[in-house]
Enzyme design. Sequence first.
Site, PDB file in Angstrom:
ATOM      1  N   ASP A  13      40.301  42.629  36.672  1.00 34.40           N
ATOM      2  CA  ASP A  13      39.056  42.364  35.944  1.00 34.40           C
ATOM      3  C   ASP A  13      37.984  43.431  36.184  1.00 34.40           C
ATOM      4  OD1 ASP A  13      39.955  40.066  34.647  1.00 34.40           O
ATOM      5  OD2 ASP A  13      39.660  38.887  36.468  1.00 34.40           O
ATOM      6  N   ASP A  25      45.011  38.429  29.408  1.00 34.21           N
ATOM      7  CA  ASP A  25      43.591  38.773  29.545  1.00 34.21           C
ATOM      8  C   ASP A  25      43.391  40.276  29.795  1.00 34.21           C
ATOM      9  OD1 ASP A  25      44.595  36.326  30.549  1.00 34.21           O
ATOM     10  OD2 ASP A  25      42.692  35.767  31.447  1.00 34.21           O
TER      11      ASP A  25
HETATM   12  N1  GLY Z   1      40.188  35.963  32.447  1.00 30.46           N
HETATM   13  C1  GLY Z   1      40.121  34.694  33.045  1.00 30.46           C
HETATM   14  C2  GLY Z   1      39.782  33.618  32.095  1.00 30.46           C
HETATM   15  O1  GLY Z   1      39.762  33.838  30.886  1.00 30.46           O
HETATM   16  O2  GLY Z   1      39.536  32.512  32.564  1.00 30.46           O
END
Ligand code: GLY
Length: 396
Positions: free
Chosen positions: A112, A173
């Site tokens: 992230d 993601d």
């Molecule tokens: N990227 C983590 C979520 O969407 O919760």
Amino acid sequence: MHAINLEPLSRLEQFGQPPAIDSTYAEEAIAFILKQIDRNLEAFTHQFPAPASENLIYPAIDNVEWTSSFWTGMLWLAYEYTGDDKYRHVAESQLQGYKERVEKRIETNTHDIGFLYSLSCVAAYKLTGNEEAKQTALLAADLLMERYFDKAGIVQAWGELSDPEQQGRMIIDCNLNLPLLYWATEVSGEPKYAEAARSHVKQAAAFIVRDDASTYHTYYMDVETGLPRFGRTHQGYADDTCWSRGQAWGISGFPLSYLYTGDKELLELTKKLSNYFLNRLPDDLICYWDLIFLEGNEQERDSSAAAIAACGLLELSRHLPLLDPSKNVYENAALHILKSLHENYTAKNYPESSGVLIHAVYNKPRGMGIDECNIWGDYFYFEALIRIVKDWKPYW
Ligand code: GLY
């Protein structure tokens, strides 16, 4: 890539036309977001909103979560839209903290890093030419590269690289984390970042996307042999269902890789994911938290997935040729979703709330942030509205 199905789109009659909204309508929607930003500005100058609200109010935390930059990104959007320096000043005052976070590796054991640095430092560089922010974002790209496994050709999502529970696990993601790598190649001239991003997106298309154009949330690769292993959910209902926000990360993320690669296959893939998503929406077009749940269900909605998907549909549509009959359909679908969010999913009737979008779900299986606001939902709703009122250049 394996053969992936393009379901015919239902609701063609509805999506054949845009909803009855105009720029005043969008400006009113944005005015509410600015009001919420203004009320949060002081509390979230040195601290950040937690990922999800509690009773519709965001607790204040340090810059330690994967979500800090959604708030900073909202400040940049507010600055771009209004030209008001008060938003820029707060966003700029946070850049030192992002620098410290990457230098001291504070909670950086995650892919992230892409979300975190695209919406804070890359945005600062793109909007204001801030050189220090550019250098910080390049450091972040280096850190993200440490998570890249050459043989498997993927960026590991979470945790220690040697942890058998996490090793070789990619997740849908991550599509949104790749722009940091493409950008790093653009500004540094070093091809390694974009090569890793191109490889990851190819592997995600090959293994995370199923034949019916739904997606696994997560997929394990063997980092020694490079071979695919198996798919697993983390935040979805079951391993073989489709987590709504995961599908939305796919719809929003594959076109962002198209931006940097020009690979039209990624647009075709996005159409397939979009049709799967749009065909499973309830009547008000705001998905339940997993796409296995259809109209009439008692399950919670995830308004954040709707906002993310709207951004993706707008990005997809703007790259399709004028003669592609689905171009307007995807744009209209995004506008219909935004209208529904504006009319029934904002906190405007909850004066105590510090959030923008209500009825979001963070992590249902783990009981986190259920039917609350979440800060990425607020960010993407704002981004989508900005996309429809101006010719917006992505921070991604
Ligand atoms: N990227 C983590 C979520 O969407 O919760």
